[in-house]
Scaffold this active site. Sequence first.
Site, PDB file in Angstrom:
ATOM      1  N   HIS A  62     -10.177   3.509  -0.890  1.00  0.00           N
ATOM      2  CA  HIS A  62     -10.426   3.059   0.484  1.00  0.00           C
ATOM      3  C   HIS A  62     -11.299   1.813   0.410  1.00  0.00           C
ATOM      4  CE1 HIS A  62     -10.096   4.936   4.725  1.00  0.00           C
ATOM      5  NE2 HIS A  62      -8.899   4.771   4.201  1.00  0.00           N
ATOM      6  N   HIS A 112       0.819  -1.207   0.000  1.00  0.00           N
ATOM      7  CA  HIS A 112       0.000   0.000   0.000  1.00  0.00           C
ATOM      8  C   HIS A 112       0.860   1.266   0.000  1.00  0.00           C
ATOM      9  CE1 HIS A 112      -3.597   2.385   0.758  1.00  0.00           C
ATOM     10  NE2 HIS A 112      -2.953   3.004   1.733  1.00  0.00           N
TER      11      HIS A 112
END
EC number: 6.3.5.3
Length: 666
Positions: free
Chosen positions: A80, A34
Amino acid sequence: MKLSDDDHALVEERLGRPPNRVEEALFVNLWSEHCAYRSSRPVIADLPTEGEDVVIGPGDDAAVVGYDEDHVLAVGMESHNHPSYVDPYDGAATGVGGIVRDILSMGARPIALLDTIYFGGFDREKARYLFEGVVEGIGDYGNSIGVPTVGGQTYFDESYNGNPLVNVVCVGLASEDELLTADLKGEGNALVLVGNASGRDGLGGASFASEDLSEDAESEDRPAVQVGDPYTEKLLIDATLEIREYAKAARDLGAAGLAGASSEMAAKGERGVRLDLNDVHLREPLNALEILLSESQERMLFEVEPDDIETVLGIADRYDLEASLIGEVTDEGFVAQHEGETVVDLPPGFLADGAPTHDLERKEPDESEPPAPYEETHDGLLDALADPNNASKEWVYRQYDHEVGTRTVVKPGDDASVLHIGDGGLALSAGCDSERVSARPYEGGYETVVENVANLAAKGARPVALVDCLNFGNPERPEVYGEFADAVRGMGDGARDIGVPFVGGNVSLYNESEEFGTAVNPTPSVGALGVADDPDSPRATVDGVGVGTPLVVLDATDEPSALSRMAEDIAEGAEAAHDVSTGGVAVALAEMVGENGVRAETDAPFDAQPGRVVVAGDPDSFDGTYETGRIGEVTDGGLTVELDDRTVELSRDEIDEARSALEDAM
C-alpha cells in the site's frame, strides 16, 4: 478514465462495439498494472511455485500451504505504497485491513502480521513524519482487530524520499476442510455482500497505484485513499468464520471494488454474474460507476446457495453488519443493472484476465559493490550500531500488540518470530536489503531469499513457502525493467537452490515521484514461512549461555540448500543463534550481548553477505560442510572484536546507548 488507443481498439474488436463510459472505466482499472500485472507477468513466470507443502498456489486471494495433520496456513503479501505517501495513517491501516481480508476470504483465521516498511533518509523531517504515521496506522488497525504484528523490517534510504513502501504479510490458520476459494460454483446461487456500506473513498485506487506520484499527490490523490474501520473489520472476521460453513466461494473487495471481486470470481469459476446495483447498501448516493469501483473497506462478497441466504443474512445481522443480496451466478457474462438499465455487459474472463502483457525493453543494469560505510574502529562500530537500519526497532514494535492470541513465543526484535501452533512452531521472517539489490540486482534478489531463509534457520525452522512484494520504479524505463527482471531471476534461482516455492505475492511498480525524479531502490521484499519441530527456539542473545561456550559461524552462502540441514543442527545443538545481516558480523555480535558478552575474531567486521549464522554451542554439533570454525566464545560481559591489527571493545552500556539512536530521535 480512458483506455489507451491500443487497448480501446482491442476492446472494441472483442465486443463488436465501443465500450460505454462505465465499461471503459472498468477496463481502465482491471487492466491497470496494479490489477493485471501487464509488465510483470512475463518476468514473474520464472518463479518456482510448486512444492510438496503447497495446497493452493498463486492465483487466489492468498496461497495455502500445509503445516501439520490438523492445520493449513493461508499466506499473502500486499503493498500500500502510494496511499501511504498521500495519507500515511490511513494508507498503512487499510493496507493491513486489505491483506487480512485476503486471508479471511480463504476461510482462514488471521493469526499474524509482519510489516516491511521503507522510508527516505532518516535525517529528513518528511521521512520521519511518514514513518510515524505508518507505524501508528499499522499498530492501531492490527491492535484493534486482535491480530498480532509479530515482525518485519524498517529500512531507510534516500531513494524512498518521494515514495515510501509499505508491505504487509498476513498468515492465517484453518483446517483443510474449512478452506474457501474465489471461483464461483453454481448457476442460480446468490451473491451476498457483507460489511461496510459503499462510499466514494478509494475511487480509482487501482489506477492510482499504477502511475508515478505527482508533486501534488498529497492533495490531489487523497480521494483515492481508502479509510479504514478496524472495529467493523473485527466483526467481519468473526462473521466470516461463521459464514464459511455456508459459503461456496468468497472474495474480499479490494482493488477495483465490486467490479473486480465479482468479475474475477466469475472468470475463475468460468461462470457469469448478474448484479443489481440498486441493492448494494450505500453510505451516500452513488452512480453505477461509483458503486462498481468504490474501494470502501471492510467488505466481503460471498456465493451462497438459495437455501442458505437467510442464514447468512442472519449471521451478518447478529454481528451488526449490513448485508445485501445483490445478484446471482449465471452461466455466462458479467452484467450489471442500475435503475432499470443494463450499464455493463461484458465477458468476465476478458475483463478480469484479458489484458495483454507488455514485455518491455530491458537494459542490463550497471553493477557495483555495496559501499562499506563504517570505519573498523571503536567509533566506527558505534556508528554502525546507531545507523537507523541497524539500531533497535523497539520504538516500532512496542506500538504493536504482538502477543494477542497467546501464540507468540519468539517476539519482534529477533531474526524471525515464532508462533506456537500444534506441537511445533511457525517461524516468520520478512524483509530486503535494497542497497545490495540496487548494487547488483541478480545477486541481491538471490540474497534476499537466502537472508530470509537464514533467519528461519537461526530459529531452527526449515522453510516451507515464500511470498513476495516486488517494489520497483517505472517499468517503461529500460533500466528499471532490467533491474526488475534481473532481481526476479535471482529470486527464482535462490528459491530453486534452497528448494522452497514462491506461493504468492504482489507486484508494485511505478514507485517514483515527480518531485525527486528518481525511482526507489529495487526492493523485492520477501516473506518466509518455516516450520520448527520445537517452538522453544534458540534466542539471539547469549543470556543464560555459559561463559566460555564457543561461538561458531555457520555459512551457507555457497550452498544455500544446506540451510534446512543447518536449521536442524541449530535446533538440536545451539544455545543461542543470530543471523548475520545489515551491519555484518560485528553488529550481529553486538546484538548478541546481554547480561553475558562475547569475544570474537573477524577480518571483515561489516561484511553483510547473507546466509551466515553465529551460534553459541559445541562445534561438533554442526555439519562440517558449512561450519567455518570457532571464532570466539561467550564472556561475562561486553563485546570484544579482535581485528587484524587492533582490538575493539564496547561495554554493554555503550552498545545499548548506540542501539537506542532511532528511539531517541523519535
